[in-house]
Design a protein around this motif. Sequence first.
Motif, mmCIF file in Angstrom:
data_model
loop_
_atom_site.group_PDB
_atom_site.id
_atom_site.type_symbol
_atom_site.label_atom_id
_atom_site.label_comp_id
_atom_site.label_asym_id
_atom_site.label_seq_id
_atom_site.Cartn_x
_atom_site.Cartn_y
_atom_site.Cartn_z
ATOM 1 N N SER A 193 53.118 56.699 35.338
ATOM 2 C CA SER A 193 51.987 55.778 35.364
ATOM 3 C C SER A 193 52.144 54.750 36.478
ATOM 4 O O SER A 193 51.183 54.443 37.199
ATOM 5 N N GLY A 194 53.355 54.225 36.645
ATOM 6 C CA GLY A 194 53.576 53.242 37.703
ATOM 7 C C GLY A 194 53.244 53.785 39.076
ATOM 8 O O GLY A 194 52.648 53.093 39.905
ATOM 9 N N THR A 195 53.612 55.048 39.324
ATOM 10 C CA THR A 195 53.322 55.634 40.627
ATOM 11 C C THR A 195 51.858 56.027 40.770
ATOM 12 O O THR A 195 51.228 55.764 41.798
ATOM 13 N N VAL A 196 51.289 56.654 39.732
ATOM 14 C CA VAL A 196 49.885 57.078 39.797
ATOM 15 C C VAL A 196 48.978 55.888 40.084
ATOM 16 O O VAL A 196 48.158 55.912 41.021
ATOM 17 N N PHE A 197 49.111 54.834 39.306
ATOM 18 C CA PHE A 197 48.213 53.692 39.480
ATOM 19 C C PHE A 197 48.673 52.780 40.612
ATOM 20 O O PHE A 197 47.856 52.096 41.238
ATOM 21 N N GLY A 198 49.980 52.780 40.917
ATOM 22 C CA GLY A 198 50.448 52.047 42.083
ATOM 23 C C GLY A 198 49.841 52.588 43.367
ATOM 24 O O GLY A 198 49.415 51.832 44.244
ATOM 25 N N ARG A 199 49.779 53.918 43.482
ATOM 26 C CA ARG A 199 49.149 54.535 44.664
ATOM 27 C C ARG A 199 47.675 54.141 44.757
ATOM 28 O O ARG A 199 47.175 53.814 45.849
ATOM 29 N N ARG A 200 46.975 54.189 43.632
ATOM 30 C CA ARG A 200 45.552 53.838 43.647
ATOM 31 C C ARG A 200 45.343 52.378 44.024
ATOM 32 O O ARG A 200 44.449 52.035 44.795
ATOM 33 N N ALA A 201 46.184 51.509 43.464
ATOM 34 C CA ALA A 201 46.058 50.086 43.787
ATOM 35 C C ALA A 201 46.346 49.833 45.257
ATOM 36 O O ALA A 201 45.631 49.077 45.934
ATOM 37 N N THR A 212 42.369 50.190 39.712
ATOM 38 C CA THR A 212 43.222 49.210 39.027
ATOM 39 C C THR A 212 42.805 47.772 39.314
ATOM 40 O O THR A 212 43.565 46.842 39.065
ATOM 41 N N ALA A 213 41.591 47.532 39.832
ATOM 42 C CA ALA A 213 41.097 46.161 39.995
ATOM 43 C C ALA A 213 41.022 45.481 38.633
ATOM 44 O O ALA A 213 40.550 46.063 37.654
ATOM 45 N N VAL A 214 41.496 44.246 38.564
ATOM 46 C CA VAL A 214 41.530 43.503 37.308
ATOM 47 C C VAL A 214 40.122 43.122 36.882
ATOM 48 O O VAL A 214 39.290 42.720 37.696
ATOM 49 N N ILE A 215 39.857 43.232 35.576
ATOM 50 C CA ILE A 215 38.562 42.882 34.991
ATOM 51 C C ILE A 215 38.672 41.514 34.328
ATOM 52 O O ILE A 215 39.652 41.235 33.627
ATOM 53 N N SER A 216 37.677 40.682 34.541
ATOM 54 C CA SER A 216 37.681 39.341 33.958
ATOM 55 C C SER A 216 37.053 39.367 32.569
ATOM 56 O O SER A 216 36.517 40.383 32.114
ATOM 57 N N GLN A 217 37.105 38.224 31.901
ATOM 58 C CA GLN A 217 36.492 38.100 30.574
ATOM 59 C C GLN A 217 34.988 38.313 30.612
ATOM 60 O O GLN A 217 34.382 38.634 29.591
ATOM 61 N N SER A 218 34.389 38.161 31.769
ATOM 62 C CA SER A 218 32.949 38.419 31.910
ATOM 63 C C SER A 218 32.667 39.880 32.220
ATOM 64 O O SER A 218 31.539 40.244 32.539
ATOM 65 N N ASP A 219 33.694 40.726 32.124
ATOM 66 C CA ASP A 219 33.576 42.170 32.334
ATOM 67 C C ASP A 219 33.184 42.530 33.762
ATOM 68 O O ASP A 219 32.518 43.533 33.993
ATOM 69 N N ARG A 220 33.635 41.725 34.711
ATOM 70 C CA ARG A 220 33.436 42.036 36.116
ATOM 71 C C ARG A 220 34.780 42.064 36.834
ATOM 72 O O ARG A 220 35.734 41.405 36.427
ATOM 73 N N GLU A 221 34.823 42.819 37.919
ATOM 74 C CA GLU A 221 36.052 42.885 38.694
ATOM 75 C C GLU A 221 36.364 41.546 39.353
ATOM 76 O O GLU A 221 35.463 40.839 39.815
ATOM 77 N N VAL A 222 37.644 41.214 39.403
ATOM 78 C CA VAL A 222 38.118 40.106 40.221
ATOM 79 C C VAL A 222 38.412 40.698 41.595
ATOM 80 O O VAL A 222 39.399 41.422 41.775
ATOM 81 N N THR A 223 37.547 40.430 42.537
ATOM 82 C CA THR A 223 37.671 41.060 43.852
ATOM 83 C C THR A 223 39.018 40.719 44.490
ATOM 84 O O THR A 223 39.368 39.548 44.637
ATOM 85 N N GLY A 224 39.761 41.755 44.819
ATOM 86 C CA GLY A 224 41.034 41.572 45.512
ATOM 87 C C GLY A 224 42.247 41.482 44.623
ATOM 88 O O GLY A 224 43.366 41.341 45.126
#
Length: 541
Positions: free
Chosen positions: A501-509, A465-477
């Motif tokens: 979904s909230g729990t599945v991806f919350g656990r991963r995050a 669930t790391a956020v992806i930027s407009q440059s298609d790269r992860e925003v670390t952290g």
Amino acid sequence: MSSLTPPTEVDVVVVGGGNAGFSAATAAAETGASRVILVDKCPAEWAGGNSFFTAGAFRAVHNGAEDLLPMVNNVDAETAQLIDLEPYTPQEFWKDIERMTSGRTDPALSQILIDDSNDAIKWLAKNGIRFQLSFNRQAYKLNGRFRFWGGLTLKTEEGGKGLIEDHQAAARRRGVEVYYSTPAKRIVTDRSGAVAGVIVECEGIDTLISTKAVILAAGGFEANPRLRAQYLGPGWDLARVRGTPYNTGDALEFAIRDVNAKQCGHWAGCHSTCWDANAPANSGDRTISNEFTKSGYPLGLMINNAGERFVDEGVDMRNYTYAKFGRAIHEQPDGVAFQVWDQHAIPWLRSEEYRDEVVHKIWGSTIEDLAEKLCADHGLNSSAKFVQTIQEYNTAVYAYQKENPNTKWNPAVKDGLSTQSSFTKLPLAKSNWALPLDQGPFMAVKVCCGITFTFGGLKVNPATTAVISQSDREVTGLFCVGEMLGGIFYGNYPGGSGLTSGTVFGRRAGAAAAKLSVGQPTVSYRVSNTFRTEPRLSARL
């Protein structure tokens, strides 16, 4: 709840205190983060976000009663012998998501949701979330047996209220600190673009909390009239808000502004359902809560204030239509409609939604009498058209029954009892559960559109669930979960899959954030414009 002033340096900051946020915070602490805090802009008396206002339903893959009964607290040995509960397979879950989203769902996200769903509910149960079989919402008692339907069987004790109470207790046991009335305002990054902290407002003062990991779980923009009108379309600023008034899209906007987060999903789409027209306009009621939902329409008819039907009330099980029928009501004149039943169906309506204490019922000894009352006091514009609509419907029902005498009414399955015979076909069918409205007294309830949550969100690495930027790269952290995560739901959703979904991806995050905070590697991600993963129809049960 912790003291009013949050610490200035922590391992993980979770922004937002609904099911997804608490799942993330608990998972982060469980995975090894030594100091995890959760901040929420709402005051403590509004704790829980939209999750508080839900019925607490979780959709998950399972192997039938033997898989679920060990988790629940409302089934004794005698009742267990009276339950018909078929397995819900990964293939069925996938087909439901594909069908509800018209094939637009992100397959990688949906596959993770499906694969992790069973383990997620068992993890919640291990952490003290009290589950029950949803007899009141998802089962009908037929011939002395409880028949569950629609792939959805589990709910939390006391619904969303109980879910949040249990989450708060689990977080306390793990040492998570919670700070209410503490809105997040800005993400701070270092020279490399990695997260270095988050600015929060505490007692009117902006404060920097230094951290290597921020998990955004602050909900969508459903409580923001400006953004609703901007993204959902004209008139959506007038929709009733079902849940918290604090989900105004702030975190979506500052993530896009501060780290150039990539937008994803259906920004013009939302979960909106049939809602009591007498409910508050701009927030849910924390006492009545989900009881303002009016989901008994498959057992009757919905008629707009011009006196016309506008949806096929029986096109599918309620679990697969309620999240989109609010939009259909919103598109009617004045954004209202009437749900109508006779004595065939009234005894089958769920008491928590239709008991006298939570709904205004309009009664008529005849259809004509009901129509006159609706015209006089409730905004119906044509009593003659209202009566004609029901008479034409009844004629079509009688014709189908005459041609198909062996088709029996059964609310627990799509029974095929229809208005469409070789003799008579309505321009707008009722495809299932089509009983005549001919046994008075008759009852109507006035409904409107209640918006639950929005579907537009941020692009993420499905694995972490790391956020992806407009440059298609992860925003670390930076991680994103819950309603803020875009790409799963489009136009509609299978009931109960939002909390899952909230729990599945919350656990991963939470796990990924904790590992990052202590220097362990996480799974990196680079968006490919040419590669599309295909779903693996398997489950890890």
